[in-house]
Motif scaffolding. Structure first.
Motif, mmCIF file in Angstrom:
data_model
loop_
_atom_site.group_PDB
_atom_site.id
_atom_site.type_symbol
_atom_site.label_atom_id
_atom_site.label_comp_id
_atom_site.label_asym_id
_atom_site.label_seq_id
_atom_site.Cartn_x
_atom_site.Cartn_y
_atom_site.Cartn_z
ATOM 1 N N ILE A 1 -12.715 -4.902 -14.641
ATOM 2 C CA ILE A 1 -13.276 -5.153 -13.305
ATOM 3 C C ILE A 1 -14.786 -5.350 -13.399
ATOM 4 O O ILE A 1 -15.346 -6.305 -12.831
ATOM 5 N N ALA A 2 -15.450 -4.445 -14.125
ATOM 6 C CA ALA A 2 -16.902 -4.530 -14.268
ATOM 7 C C ALA A 2 -17.316 -5.837 -14.925
ATOM 8 O O ALA A 2 -18.262 -6.505 -14.487
ATOM 9 N N SER A 3 -16.605 -6.227 -15.976
ATOM 10 C CA SER A 3 -16.948 -7.453 -16.703
ATOM 11 C C SER A 3 -16.750 -8.687 -15.833
ATOM 12 O O SER A 3 -17.548 -9.633 -15.884
ATOM 13 N N SER A 4 -15.686 -8.688 -15.040
ATOM 14 C CA SER A 4 -15.414 -9.836 -14.163
ATOM 15 C C SER A 4 -16.543 -10.025 -13.159
ATOM 16 O O SER A 4 -16.981 -11.152 -12.910
ATOM 17 N N TYR A 5 -17.014 -8.933 -12.579
ATOM 18 C CA TYR A 5 -18.123 -9.020 -11.630
ATOM 19 C C TYR A 5 -19.452 -9.287 -12.347
ATOM 20 O O TYR A 5 -20.295 -10.033 -11.838
ATOM 21 N N PHE A 6 -19.637 -8.658 -13.507
ATOM 22 C CA PHE A 6 -20.884 -8.834 -14.246
ATOM 23 C C PHE A 6 -21.104 -10.301 -14.605
ATOM 24 O O PHE A 6 -22.235 -10.796 -14.565
ATOM 25 N N ASP A 7 -20.036 -10.992 -14.943
ATOM 26 C CA ASP A 7 -20.137 -12.408 -15.286
ATOM 27 C C ASP A 7 -20.566 -13.267 -14.099
ATOM 28 O O ASP A 7 -20.991 -14.414 -14.281
ATOM 29 N N GLU A 8 -20.455 -12.709 -12.892
ATOM 30 C CA GLU A 8 -20.801 -13.460 -11.677
ATOM 31 C C GLU A 8 -22.193 -13.125 -11.144
ATOM 32 O O GLU A 8 -22.562 -13.567 -10.055
ATOM 33 N N ILE A 9 -22.967 -12.337 -11.888
ATOM 34 C CA ILE A 9 -24.310 -11.970 -11.421
ATOM 35 C C ILE A 9 -25.169 -13.225 -11.259
ATOM 36 O O ILE A 9 -25.234 -14.068 -12.154
ATOM 37 N N LYS A 10 -25.815 -13.321 -10.107
ATOM 38 C CA LYS A 10 -26.646 -14.476 -9.779
ATOM 39 C C LYS A 10 -28.125 -14.139 -9.974
ATOM 40 O O LYS A 10 -28.500 -12.991 -10.183
ATOM 41 N N THR A 11 -28.962 -15.151 -9.882
ATOM 42 C CA THR A 11 -30.406 -14.951 -9.957
ATOM 43 C C THR A 11 -30.881 -14.163 -8.740
ATOM 44 O O THR A 11 -30.156 -14.021 -7.748
ATOM 45 N N ALA A 12 -32.118 -13.647 -8.808
ATOM 46 C CA ALA A 12 -32.625 -12.717 -7.798
ATOM 47 C C ALA A 12 -32.633 -13.297 -6.391
ATOM 48 O O ALA A 12 -32.547 -12.553 -5.415
ATOM 49 N N ASN A 13 -32.734 -14.616 -6.276
ATOM 50 C CA ASN A 13 -32.790 -15.231 -4.942
ATOM 51 C C ASN A 13 -31.414 -15.593 -4.396
ATOM 52 O O ASN A 13 -31.299 -16.278 -3.386
ATOM 53 N N ARG A 14 -30.362 -15.128 -5.071
ATOM 54 C CA ARG A 14 -28.988 -15.393 -4.635
ATOM 55 C C ARG A 14 -28.310 -14.092 -4.210
ATOM 56 O O ARG A 14 -28.826 -12.993 -4.414
ATOM 57 N N ASP A 15 -27.129 -14.234 -3.627
ATOM 58 C CA ASP A 15 -26.363 -13.079 -3.168
ATOM 59 C C ASP A 15 -26.047 -12.144 -4.342
ATOM 60 O O ASP A 15 -25.635 -12.588 -5.414
ATOM 61 N N GLN A 16 -26.213 -10.844 -4.119
ATOM 62 C CA GLN A 16 -26.045 -9.847 -5.187
ATOM 63 C C GLN A 16 -24.785 -8.995 -5.011
ATOM 64 O O GLN A 16 -24.686 -7.904 -5.589
#
Length: 285
Positions: A121-136
């Protein structure tokens, strides 16, 4: 008493026979067939494992799911559930991986494979981390799972791997708060800006962004005329980061107004900081 005509009885018999054929057609759907004619669980597991080894991850995931549905009480079924999640992750199917892994942790919390499920679960979400100006949103969900790994399963391999990812996720969240805070500050919405910088100081003290956050708090509090909080911000900054360029800038701003750093013991900054500064009466000059 009237008798049913022979032709009517024949029509009824045909209708019943047709309904039977229709039901038979439904029962012969692919899902029903897979359940009725399922292979033994050990063979299904071996087939799914073979698909994994050949890199056919999505096919393997479906095979593991078939095993779980067909033989839910078999020893192989529980392991198949978490391996289906892993196979989906390897196939690049993040939502499917999360759904399968979440199902596992709900049904089998605290078991041997629970750390793996949280890791997926953590890895699936971690792979979707966006840049600071995007949704977190994905960053927050990843951080939640990574902290679960550290707190519930500290001796697991995945908990040790989570440590660096936690730093990355927290840095991303702090950077996002700074991005929004600077925007509000530029709009002279100092209260909204303070709320963002406060989050960084309270929740992300181990990130590199905390130094700038304390400097920006100094600017915002001075702009609002809340001098005691500005003095505290500079005192905390100077105590923890005396060589920082942000401290030099904050100290200069404060002294230009005729004030010196001083930590207010009632300030939220003094209370929030993990290593509470031990200043003298006037704090560092």
């Amino acid at each position: 008493m009237l008798k049913t005509p022979k032709w009517a009885a024949a029509v009824m018999w045909c209708a019943m026979a047709g309904a039977g054929l229709a039901l038979g057609g439904c029962a012969s759907s692919s899902d029903a067939t897979s359940i009725l004619n399922a292979d033994p669980p050990e063979k299904m597991y071996a087939d799914a494992d073979s698909l994994m080894n050949r890199g056919r991850f999505q096919d393997a995931a479906k095979k593991f799911e078939d095993l779980d549905r067909s033989h839910p009480y078999s020893p192989e079924a529980r392991r198949a559930m978490v391996l289906a999640a892993y196979a989906y992750y390897k196939a690049g199917k993040g939502p499917e991986a999360v759904a399968s892994a979440e199902r596992y942790v709900v049904m089998h919390p605290g078991t041997k494979d629970a750390p793996l499920a949280h890791h997926i679960i953590a890895s699936s979400y971690f792979d979707e981390i966006k840049t600071a100006n995007r949704d977190q949103s994905a960053t927050r969900k990843a951080l939640e799972q990574l902290k679960i790994l550290q707190s519930r399963y500290p001796d697991s391999t995945y908990a040790r791997q989570a440590e660096n990812r936690i730093r990355i996720a927290e840095d991303s969240l702090a950077a996002s708060e700074m991005e929004v805070g600077r925007y509000y500050q530029g709009q002279k919405n100092f209260v909204a800006a303070i709320n963002r910088f406060r989050t960084v100081v309270s929740d992300y003290q181990t990130t590199a962004h905390v130094e700038e956050a304390l400097m920006r708090l100094t600017e915002c509090y001075m702009a609002l005329g809340v001098v005691n909080e500005a003095q505290t911000a500079v005192a905390v900054l100077g105590h923890n980061f005396p060589e920082s360029k942000w401290y030099r800038d904050a100290h200069a701003l404060l002294t230009q107004g005729g004030y010196t750093p001083n930590a207010d013991s009632d300030s939220w900054m003094t209370k929030a900081w993990r290593a509470v500064p031990k200043f003298g009466l006037g704090g560092p000059g």
